[in-house]
Scaffold this motif. Structure first.
Motif, PDB file in Angstrom:
ATOM      1  N   ASP A  71      -7.103 -12.666 -19.116  1.00 49.07           N
ATOM      2  CA  ASP A  71      -6.842 -13.035 -17.721  1.00 49.07           C
ATOM      3  C   ASP A  71      -5.210 -13.038 -17.375  1.00 49.07           C
ATOM      4  O   ASP A  71      -4.548 -13.361 -18.512  1.00 49.07           O
ATOM      5  N   PRO A  72      -4.934 -13.030 -16.229  1.00 41.07           N
ATOM      6  CA  PRO A  72      -3.773 -13.025 -15.983  1.00 41.07           C
ATOM      7  C   PRO A  72      -2.942 -14.433 -16.234  1.00 41.07           C
ATOM      8  O   PRO A  72      -3.854 -15.472 -16.101  1.00 41.07           O
ATOM      9  N   ASN A  73      -1.788 -14.616 -16.724  1.00 43.03           N
ATOM     10  CA  ASN A  73      -1.132 -16.041 -17.047  1.00 43.03           C
ATOM     11  C   ASN A  73      -0.875 -16.460 -15.906  1.00 43.03           C
ATOM     12  O   ASN A  73       0.187 -16.135 -15.209  1.00 43.03           O
ATOM     13  N   ARG A  74      -1.255 -17.754 -15.503  1.00 40.29           N
ATOM     14  CA  ARG A  74      -0.771 -18.568 -14.298  1.00 40.29           C
ATOM     15  C   ARG A  74       0.041 -19.603 -14.582  1.00 40.29           C
ATOM     16  O   ARG A  74       0.510 -20.424 -13.842  1.00 40.29           O
ATOM     17  N   ASP A  75       0.374 -19.959 -16.019  1.00 46.54           N
ATOM     18  CA  ASP A  75       1.211 -20.790 -16.364  1.00 46.54           C
ATOM     19  C   ASP A  75       2.621 -20.435 -16.256  1.00 46.54           C
ATOM     20  O   ASP A  75       3.056 -19.451 -16.784  1.00 46.54           O
ATOM     21  N   THR A  76       3.642 -20.969 -15.774  1.00 41.97           N
ATOM     22  CA  THR A  76       5.084 -20.518 -15.399  1.00 41.97           C
ATOM     23  C   THR A  76       5.826 -21.634 -16.402  1.00 41.97           C
ATOM     24  O   THR A  76       6.989 -21.411 -16.394  1.00 41.97           O
TER      25      THR A  76
END
Length: 366
Positions: A71-76
C-alpha cells in the motif's frame, strides 16, 4: 531486533488493523536483507534470543505489516531517512520481502492464506509478489531469497496455497510438479477424473517468455526447442489439433502428465545405460497419455506421436515382453498400421516389422 520486540509490545494494546508500521517501513524498505548471505545468519542468531511470547507478538505484528506492505506509505514521520535513492516499486519489494523473511525467521512456517488474508487466491497473490521481488532485486538478492526460503505448494479450503519456511541447511531439490495443482484441480475434485485437457497453447507461452526476457524461461524453452518445433508444430496439421507440451492426461487421481513429459520419460527410460525395471511402465503411461490427452477425432497429432513411440518399441523389442507388444500391436492396428498410412510412411512399416514380426505381424501385400 530489540526495536522490533519493543514495537510488538506496544502493538499488542492496539487493534491488529491499525498497527503503525512507519518505523518498520523506514527500516526495512531500502535494501533486501538477502543482499548478503551473512545478514541472514546474523539475524537467525538474534532471533534465537527471543522468548516464545515475543515471537508470537512479533509474528502477529509482522503479518499485519505484510498485509499492507504494497500500500502507499502515508507515514511522513520518517521521510528524512533516505539511505538510498529508490523508486516506489523497489521500496515496496524490499519491504515486503524483508517482512516475509523476518516472519519465517521469528515465527516459523507461514501459509499463503496468512500472508494474504483478504485474497481468495493466495497462490496467485504469492506469484504477484514473487514476480515483484524478482523484477526489483539484483541477482544475488533474488537468488539468496529463493535459497533461504523453502516453498511448498499446498491446498487450503480447496484453493491453491503455499507454505513458506526457513531453509534448513542446504536447499532441497524442488519436488516434481503436480499438474493438478498447476491447473487448480483440488483433491477430490471431479475434474481429476477427466481423461485429459489443454487450457493454453505452447506458442502463447513461448511468446510470453520471449517478451519478458526471463532467464529461467529462456533456458527451459531453449532446452525444449527441438521438441516444441517437432511435436507442437510439425506434428500438427493446423492450430485446432491438440499439441504435446500443453496437452495433459490423467493417469490416476494423484498423477497427470503432459504428452511431452510422458514421451521424454519414455526416451530417458529407454536410453538409461543401467537399464531398469520401469521401461514397460513408461511405455504404458506414454501410450495412455497420448490417447487420453486429445479427442478421438484428433488423429493427426495422435498418430504422429504414436509413430514416434513405435520407433522406440522397435529399438527396445528385446527388453519388452511379447504379451506387452501384442497388446500395443492391437492399438497400433487401430491407428497407424492401416494400409493407407503404411503406403505413405514406409518407415512406419519398417519399424512395425522390427517391433512385431516375431509375434506374427505382417503388413498387407502392396
Amino acid at each position: 531486533m530489540r526495536e522490533l520486540a519493543d514495537l510488538a509490545t506496544i502493538a499488542v494494546t492496539r487493534s491488529r488493523h491499525t498497527t503503525d508500521d512507519g518505523f518498520l517501513r523506514a527500516l526495512l524498505s531500502f535494501a533486501p536483507l538477502t543482499i548478503r548471505g551473512q545478514i541472514i545468519e546474523f539475524l537467525a542468531t538474534l532471533t534465537r534470543r527471543l522468548s516464545r511470547d515475543q515471537r508470537l507478538l512479533l509474528r502477529d505484528l509482522l503479518l499485519t505489516a505484510f498485509s499492507s506492505a504494497l500500500d502507499p506509505n502515508r507515514d511522513t514521520a520518517h521521510d528524512s531517512y533516505q539511505p538510498a535513492r529508490l523508486n516506489a516499486p523497489a521500496r515496496h519489494a524490499a519491504y515486503s520481502a524483508n517482512l516475509l523473511l523476518l516472519i519465517a525467521l521469528i515465527g516459523g512456517p507461514v501459509a499463503g492464506h496468512e500472508l494474504f488474508p483478504h485474497s481468495p487466491l493466495p497462490a496467485a497473490e504469492w506469484r504477484r509478489h514473487a514476480l515483484l521481488w524478482r523484477s526489483q532485486f539484483v541477482a544475488e538478492a533474488w537468488r539468496n531469497l529463493a535459497h533461504v526460503l523453502t516453498l511448498d505448494r499446498t491446498w487450503h479450503d480447496n484453493e491453491r496455497d503455499v507454505s513458506i519456511s526457513l531453509t534448513e541447511d542446504e536447499p532441497r531439490a524442488a519436488p516434481e510438479l503436480d499438474a493438478f495443482w498447476i491447473f487448480h484441480f483440488p483433491p477430490d475434485d471431479a475434474r481429476r477424473q477427466w481423461l485429459g485437457w489443454r487450457q493454453v497453447d505452447t506458442q502463447h507461452l513461448i511468446r510470453e517468455s520471449h517478451f519478458t526476457c526471463d532467464l529461467a524461461g529462456d533456458i527451459a524453452w531453449h532446452a525444449l526447442a527441438p521438441i516444441t518445433r517437432e511435436m507442437d508444430d510439425a506434428d500438427r496439421r493446423d492450430l485446432n489439433d491438440v499439441e504435446a507440451t500443453t496437452a495433459f492426461a490423467t493417469l490416476s487421481a494423484d498423477q497427470a502428465l503432459s504428452v511431452t513429459n510422458a514421451i521424454t520419460r519414455l526416451w530417458i527410460a529407454s536410453s538409461r545405460p543401467t537399464g531398469g525395471v520401469d521401461l514397460q511402465q513408461a511405455y504404458e503411461d506414454c501410450l495412455s497419455v497420448i490417447q487420453r490427452s486429445r479427442p478421438d477425432e484428433d488423429t493427426v497429432s495422435r498418430d504422429a506421436y504414436l509413430a514416434r513411440v513405435l520407433r522406440q518399441i522397435a529399438a527396445d523389442r528385446e527388453r519388452l515382453t511379447p504379451d506387452f507388444r501384442a497388446r500395443t500391436l492391437n492399438l497400433f492396428k487401430e491407428t497407424i498400421l492401416n494400409e493407407s498410412q503404411l503406403s505413405d510412411l514406409p518407415l512406419v512399416r519398417h519399424w512395425a516389422s522390427q517391433a512385431f514380426a516375431d509375434i506374427g505381424w505382417r503388413p498387407a501385400a502392396e
